[in-house]
Motif scaffolding. Structure first.
Motif, short mmCIF file in Angstrom:
data_model
loop_
_atom_site.label_atom_id
_atom_site.label_comp_id
_atom_site.label_asym_id
_atom_site.label_seq_id
_atom_site.Cartn_x
_atom_site.Cartn_y
_atom_site.Cartn_z
N CYS A 249 25.22 43.63 50.69
CA CYS A 249 26.24 44.51 50.10
C CYS A 249 27.65 43.96 50.33
CB CYS A 249 26.11 45.92 50.68
SG CYS A 249 26.83 47.19 49.62
N GLY A 250 27.76 42.63 50.29
CA GLY A 250 29.07 42.01 50.46
C GLY A 250 29.55 41.96 51.89
N CYS A 251 28.71 42.36 52.85
CA CYS A 251 29.08 42.40 54.26
C CYS A 251 28.30 41.33 55.02
CB CYS A 251 28.80 43.77 54.87
SG CYS A 251 29.67 45.14 54.07
N ARG A 252 28.98 40.54 55.81
CA ARG A 252 28.31 39.52 56.63
C ARG A 252 27.82 40.18 57.90
NH1 ARG A 252 29.87 33.31 57.14
NH2 ARG A 252 28.77 32.73 59.05
N VAL A 268 21.70 43.34 47.16
CA VAL A 268 22.38 44.54 46.66
C VAL A 268 23.31 44.17 45.51
CG1 VAL A 268 24.00 46.39 47.21
CG2 VAL A 268 22.22 45.75 48.86
N LEU A 269 24.15 43.19 45.71
CA LEU A 269 25.11 42.84 44.67
C LEU A 269 24.41 42.26 43.44
CD1 LEU A 269 28.17 41.45 46.65
CD2 LEU A 269 27.41 43.80 46.26
N HIS A 270 23.29 41.55 43.65
CA HIS A 270 22.54 41.03 42.52
C HIS A 270 21.92 42.17 41.71
CE1 HIS A 270 21.86 36.84 44.56
NE2 HIS A 270 23.13 37.15 44.41
N HIS A 288 24.38 34.86 32.82
CA HIS A 288 25.79 34.56 33.04
C HIS A 288 26.01 33.59 34.20
CE1 HIS A 288 27.28 37.49 30.12
NE2 HIS A 288 26.36 38.32 30.58
N PHE A 289 25.09 33.59 35.17
CA PHE A 289 25.23 32.73 36.35
C PHE A 289 23.89 32.02 36.60
CE2 PHE A 289 27.46 36.82 36.88
CZ PHE A 289 28.77 36.38 36.70
N PRO A 290 23.54 31.05 35.75
CA PRO A 290 22.22 30.40 35.84
C PRO A 290 21.99 29.77 37.21
CG PRO A 290 23.35 29.81 33.80
CD PRO A 290 24.35 30.51 34.65
N ASP A 300 29.55 33.23 46.63
CA ASP A 300 29.75 34.59 47.12
C ASP A 300 29.35 35.56 46.02
OD1 ASP A 300 30.66 37.03 48.04
OD2 ASP A 300 32.67 36.32 48.56
N SER A 301 28.34 36.37 46.27
CA SER A 301 27.85 37.28 45.23
C SER A 301 28.88 38.34 44.85
CB SER A 301 26.55 37.96 45.68
OG SER A 301 25.52 37.01 45.80
N ALA A 302 29.86 38.57 45.71
CA ALA A 302 30.94 39.49 45.34
C ALA A 302 31.70 38.96 44.13
CB ALA A 302 31.89 39.69 46.52
N ILE A 303 31.85 37.64 44.07
CA ILE A 303 32.52 37.04 42.90
C ILE A 303 31.67 37.24 41.66
CG2 ILE A 303 33.29 34.86 41.91
CD1 ILE A 303 33.99 33.94 44.75
N LEU A 304 30.35 37.06 41.78
CA LEU A 304 29.46 37.25 40.63
C LEU A 304 29.53 38.69 40.12
CD1 LEU A 304 26.26 35.28 41.77
CD2 LEU A 304 28.42 34.42 40.85
N LEU A 305 29.56 39.65 41.04
CA LEU A 305 29.62 41.05 40.63
C LEU A 305 30.97 41.38 40.01
CD1 LEU A 305 28.39 43.82 40.37
CD2 LEU A 305 28.93 44.26 42.77
#
Length: 386
Positions: A249-252, A268-270, A288-290, A300-305
């Motif tokens: 969820c964007g948290c390390r 979560v972000l995916h 969008h992000f192959p 960083d999946s936060a960037i993808l979201l």
């Protein structure tokens, strides 16, 4: 069958030629504009569906290789022909195919005008039956300036000006003869005018916009989606590893023991990204992000979201409610819920009250039950404001 106000004889006497043979160079991008997504379908599909309910013969003019490369699937009953070098070449190919089907009249429509309506088509058909040549037009509402260089030369009287649209209707054999001798044209009505024919006009529609630029497509997405409420789900699973930080969820949460994946593996972000993209009919995270592209390696999946939400908002949608369920033995959501909600609301730029996060297990079933991985189900409701 949809009623159109036309008699069966009128219906069978017409064919529609939808011109989608352009390369879309002014629009830019990898795909021609007519094959881009709009309100859950491709731009071209909207026009095809309207004409299939009105006339018996629908012909679509496509760039060479479109079907073979899987860019567009030809619907049952629709005839596909290949376009030519110039617009008139493409239209001539389509109109010739209409003549072979015995159509006395033809409606030529730009495949990049997805907001055409049944009422507009009916008006053009009636005008074509009356005069043999008919074009829909709308008044010019803005003041028009004639410009030389960067200086205004004169203000043009707009009362006699009109903006031409499609579909444009013609007698099939006359249009073929004119196109065979025509020089470069921007629409078929101008070719008929140059050949000495009188062209009838009927009222067009302001919503019948042509997609020429990215701004045009963004505007149509908002107009066609407005007032729509949609729901969708996103589902993702990843196995735990040892060589990556644990990010959820964007948290390390830890420096090792993270989730394996091409990016940082944040389930979560995916799942949320897949849900919001699906709800706005804008593809999925893999599109969008192959995962095969190196630029998304360890991303960083936060960037993808965030990028996914940019796409969603371009389509005119906002999140009304988001429900997230983590599936696995760890981490324990109850101890992290407030942190997760705060981080996710920041990434999505929505109020924390619009989302909820909870956890569950598989009751020891499968890999997740053995603590070997983590899954996430995200269910979102989105709305396009009126």
């Amino acid at each position: 069958m949809r009623t159109t106000g036309m008699t069966p004889t009128d219906r069978t006497g017409f064919a529609a030629v939808i011109v989608a043979g352009g390369s879309g160079t002014r629009f830019g991008g990898d795909l021609p504009k007519q094959f881009l997504p709009l309100a859950g379908r491709k731009v071209l599909d909207h026009s095809v569906d309207v004409f299939r309910g009105i006339v018996d013969t629908v012909i679509v003019v496509l760039p060479a290789g479109t079907v073979e490369r899987g860019i567009w699937n030809v619907p049952d009953g629709v005839i596909a022909v290949t376009g030519g070098r110039r617009r008139q070449d493409s239209v001539l190919n389509g109109v010739s195919a209409a003549a072979e089907k015995g159509a006395s009249f033809v409606l030529v429509h730009d495949g990049a005008r997805p907001a055409v309506t049944v009422d507009l088509v009916k008006r053009v058909m009636k005008g074509t039956l009356k005069s043999g040549c008919c074009v829909p037009c709308i008044p010019v509402s803005d003041t028009v300036k004639r410009v030389q260089g960067s200086k205004v030369d004169a203000t043009v009287d707009r009362s006699v000006l009109r903006l031409a649209q499609t579909p444009q209707g013609f007698r099939t054999e006359k249009l073929i003869k004119v196109l065979e001798k025509s020089s470069d044209i921007t629409d078929e009505a101008s070719a008929m005018e140059s050949a000495g024919y009188t062209v009838e006009t009927v009222d067009g529609e302001k919503m019948n916009l042509k997609v020429t630029t990215g701004e045009d497509l963004a505007m149509l997405k908002k107009l066609m989606n407005r007032g729509m409420t949609v729901s969708a789900a996103g589902l993702d699973f990843h196995r735990f590893g040892m060589d990556k930080p644990l990010v959820v969820c964007g948290c390390r949460l830890a420096d090792s023991g993270g989730l394996l994946g091409h990016s940082d593996g944040d389930v979560v972000l995916h799942a949320v990204a897949d849900a919001v993209l699906a709800a706005s009919r804008a593809g999925d995270i893999g599109t969008h992000f192959p995962p095969g592209e190196s630029r998304w390696k360890n991303a960083d999946s936060a960037i993808l979201l965030e990028k996914s939400m940019e796409i969603v908002r371009e389509n005119g949608f906002e999140i009304e409610n988001l429900d997230v369920t983590l599936i696995g033995e760890r981490p324990k959501v109850s101890f992290l819920r407030d942190r997760f909600i705060k981080r996710l609301s920041d990434i999505l730029r929505i109020e924390p009250e619009k989302l909820w996060i909870k956890g569950t297990t598989t009751n020891s079933l499968g890999d997740l039950g053995r603590g070997e991985g983590l899954g996430c189900l995200a269910i979102v409701t989105m709305r396009a404001p009126c």
